[in-house]
Design a protein around this motif. Sequence first.
Motif, PDB file in Angstrom:
ATOM      1  N   HIS A  30     -43.377 -58.070  11.543  1.00  0.00           N
ATOM      2  CA  HIS A  30     -43.094 -56.750  10.994  1.00  0.00           C
ATOM      3  C   HIS A  30     -42.797 -55.830  12.183  1.00  0.00           C
ATOM      4  N   VAL A  31     -41.677 -55.137  12.150  1.00  0.00           N
ATOM      5  CA  VAL A  31     -41.292 -54.250  13.247  1.00  0.00           C
ATOM      6  C   VAL A  31     -41.377 -52.804  12.783  1.00  0.00           C
ATOM      7  N   PHE A  32     -42.103 -51.992  13.561  1.00  0.00           N
ATOM      8  CA  PHE A  32     -42.096 -50.554  13.340  1.00  0.00           C
ATOM      9  C   PHE A  32     -40.994 -49.991  14.220  1.00  0.00           C
ATOM     10  N   LEU A  33     -39.944 -49.519  13.598  1.00  0.00           N
ATOM     11  CA  LEU A  33     -38.813 -48.897  14.284  1.00  0.00           C
ATOM     12  C   LEU A  33     -38.917 -47.398  14.024  1.00  0.00           C
ATOM     13  N   PRO A  34     -39.319 -46.615  15.017  1.00  0.00           N
ATOM     14  CA  PRO A  34     -39.562 -45.180  14.790  1.00  0.00           C
ATOM     15  C   PRO A  34     -38.427 -44.444  14.097  1.00  0.00           C
ATOM     16  N   GLN A  35     -37.179 -44.757  14.421  1.00  0.00           N
ATOM     17  CA  GLN A  35     -36.063 -44.049  13.806  1.00  0.00           C
ATOM     18  C   GLN A  35     -35.932 -44.377  12.320  1.00  0.00           C
ATOM     19  N   ARG A  36     -36.500 -45.472  11.886  1.00  0.00           N
ATOM     20  CA  ARG A  36     -36.427 -45.883  10.487  1.00  0.00           C
ATOM     21  C   ARG A  36     -37.769 -45.676   9.770  1.00  0.00           C
ATOM     22  N   ASP A  37     -38.856 -46.020  10.446  1.00  0.00           N
ATOM     23  CA  ASP A  37     -40.170 -46.058   9.805  1.00  0.00           C
ATOM     24  C   ASP A  37     -41.060 -44.873  10.159  1.00  0.00           C
ATOM     25  N   GLY A  38     -40.664 -44.115  11.163  1.00  0.00           N
ATOM     26  CA  GLY A  38     -41.461 -42.977  11.594  1.00  0.00           C
ATOM     27  C   GLY A  38     -40.848 -41.672  11.144  1.00  0.00           C
ATOM     28  N   LYS A  39     -41.153 -40.654  11.884  1.00  0.00           N
ATOM     29  CA  LYS A  39     -40.632 -39.314  11.602  1.00  0.00           C
ATOM     30  C   LYS A  39     -39.714 -38.906  12.750  1.00  0.00           C
ATOM     31  N   LEU A  40     -38.644 -38.209  12.438  1.00  0.00           N
ATOM     32  CA  LEU A  40     -37.710 -37.726  13.459  1.00  0.00           C
ATOM     33  C   LEU A  40     -37.766 -36.209  13.521  1.00  0.00           C
ATOM     34  N   MET A  49     -39.477 -27.570   8.583  1.00  0.00           N
ATOM     35  CA  MET A  49     -40.822 -27.657   9.146  1.00  0.00           C
ATOM     36  C   MET A  49     -40.861 -26.912  10.482  1.00  0.00           C
ATOM     37  N   PRO A  50     -41.922 -26.153  10.734  1.00  0.00           N
ATOM     38  CA  PRO A  50     -42.053 -25.498  12.041  1.00  0.00           C
ATOM     39  C   PRO A  50     -42.101 -26.528  13.169  1.00  0.00           C
ATOM     40  N   LEU A  51     -41.544 -26.148  14.306  1.00  0.00           N
ATOM     41  CA  LEU A  51     -41.416 -27.057  15.444  1.00  0.00           C
ATOM     42  C   LEU A  51     -42.751 -27.684  15.848  1.00  0.00           C
ATOM     43  N   GLU A  52     -43.791 -26.890  15.977  1.00  0.00           N
ATOM     44  CA  GLU A  52     -45.097 -27.427  16.399  1.00  0.00           C
ATOM     45  C   GLU A  52     -45.643 -28.435  15.395  1.00  0.00           C
ATOM     46  N   ALA A  53     -45.493 -28.158  14.123  1.00  0.00           N
ATOM     47  CA  ALA A  53     -45.962 -29.083  13.086  1.00  0.00           C
ATOM     48  C   ALA A  53     -45.160 -30.386  13.127  1.00  0.00           C
ATOM     49  N   ALA A  54     -43.847 -30.266  13.362  1.00  0.00           N
ATOM     50  CA  ALA A  54     -42.989 -31.454  13.457  1.00  0.00           C
ATOM     51  C   ALA A  54     -43.401 -32.315  14.650  1.00  0.00           C
ATOM     52  N   ARG A  55     -43.651 -31.689  15.785  1.00  0.00           N
ATOM     53  CA  ARG A  55     -44.084 -32.441  16.971  1.00  0.00           C
ATOM     54  C   ARG A  55     -45.355 -33.226  16.687  1.00  0.00           C
ATOM     55  N   GLN A  56     -46.318 -32.568  16.071  1.00  0.00           N
ATOM     56  CA  GLN A  56     -47.600 -33.213  15.788  1.00  0.00           C
ATOM     57  C   GLN A  56     -47.437 -34.367  14.806  1.00  0.00           C
ATOM     58  N   LEU A  57     -46.599 -34.191  13.793  1.00  0.00           N
ATOM     59  CA  LEU A  57     -46.376 -35.237  12.800  1.00  0.00           C
ATOM     60  C   LEU A  57     -45.719 -36.470  13.430  1.00  0.00           C
ATOM     61  N   VAL A  58     -44.711 -36.252  14.274  1.00  0.00           N
ATOM     62  CA  VAL A  58     -44.049 -37.359  14.975  1.00  0.00           C
ATOM     63  C   VAL A  58     -45.054 -38.087  15.864  1.00  0.00           C
ATOM     64  N   GLU A  60     -48.373 -38.232  15.695  1.00  0.00           N
ATOM     65  CA  GLU A  60     -49.390 -38.962  14.922  1.00  0.00           C
ATOM     66  C   GLU A  60     -48.814 -40.228  14.292  1.00  0.00           C
ATOM     67  N   ALA A  61     -47.618 -40.144  13.742  1.00  0.00           N
ATOM     68  CA  ALA A  61     -46.998 -41.323  13.117  1.00  0.00           C
ATOM     69  C   ALA A  61     -46.801 -42.434  14.141  1.00  0.00           C
ATOM     70  N   ASP A  62     -46.322 -42.064  15.326  1.00  0.00           N
ATOM     71  CA  ASP A  62     -46.050 -43.079  16.340  1.00  0.00           C
ATOM     72  C   ASP A  62     -47.329 -43.666  16.926  1.00  0.00           C
ATOM     73  N   ILE A  63     -48.320 -42.846  17.236  1.00  0.00           N
ATOM     74  CA  ILE A  63     -49.536 -43.435  17.825  1.00  0.00           C
ATOM     75  C   ILE A  63     -50.297 -44.268  16.795  1.00  0.00           C
ATOM     76  N   ASN A  64     -50.242 -43.893  15.525  1.00  0.00           N
ATOM     77  CA  ASN A  64     -50.875 -44.725  14.499  1.00  0.00           C
ATOM     78  C   ASN A  64     -50.187 -46.086  14.393  1.00  0.00           C
ATOM     79  N   ALA A  65     -48.870 -46.102  14.518  1.00  0.00           N
ATOM     80  CA  ALA A  65     -48.130 -47.371  14.487  1.00  0.00           C
ATOM     81  C   ALA A  65     -48.456 -48.211  15.721  1.00  0.00           C
ATOM     82  N   ILE A  66     -48.588 -47.589  16.875  1.00  0.00           N
ATOM     83  CA  ILE A  66     -48.955 -48.330  18.085  1.00  0.00           C
ATOM     84  C   ILE A  66     -50.340 -48.949  17.920  1.00  0.00           C
TER      85      ILE A  66
END
Length: 147
Positions: A30-40, A49-58, A60-66
Amino acid sequence: MRIYLAAPLFNDIERSFNERLTSLLEPMAHVFLPQRDGKLMRDLVDGGMPLEAARQLVFEADINAIRRCNYIVAVLDGRTIDEGVAFEIGYGRALNKVCLGLKTDDRTLLPSGDNPMIIAGCKKIFANTIELVAWLRGGFLSARDAG
């Protein structure tokens, strides 16, 4: 088995390369591809979405996948390594993940090669996708035989 694909994804060529690499890896894991499975960031901010909220969401999604992966495959192409990829290698190593590099590009900024923290952070660095896929197939087959 789970793979996190750490790679730049900021233009069409990078995203296409990532998709082709993912298609080679997915028959094995199973491959987690951030551009497909994460948030951009771009999509989140464009959606209001406000910039700061978007940064935090991206983030969190990526470190949880890692955290959930077994391997990190890091694309190291370019004169310098993408700063997000560098972070993902470091974070993965801190979690004892197996980090593998893929460097199909022979450009480097330093005459001594890429940053030693990246080179030493990767268990192995491959010069092409064929070598990477063959190595992973061998590792997956060995793990299956042992289990």
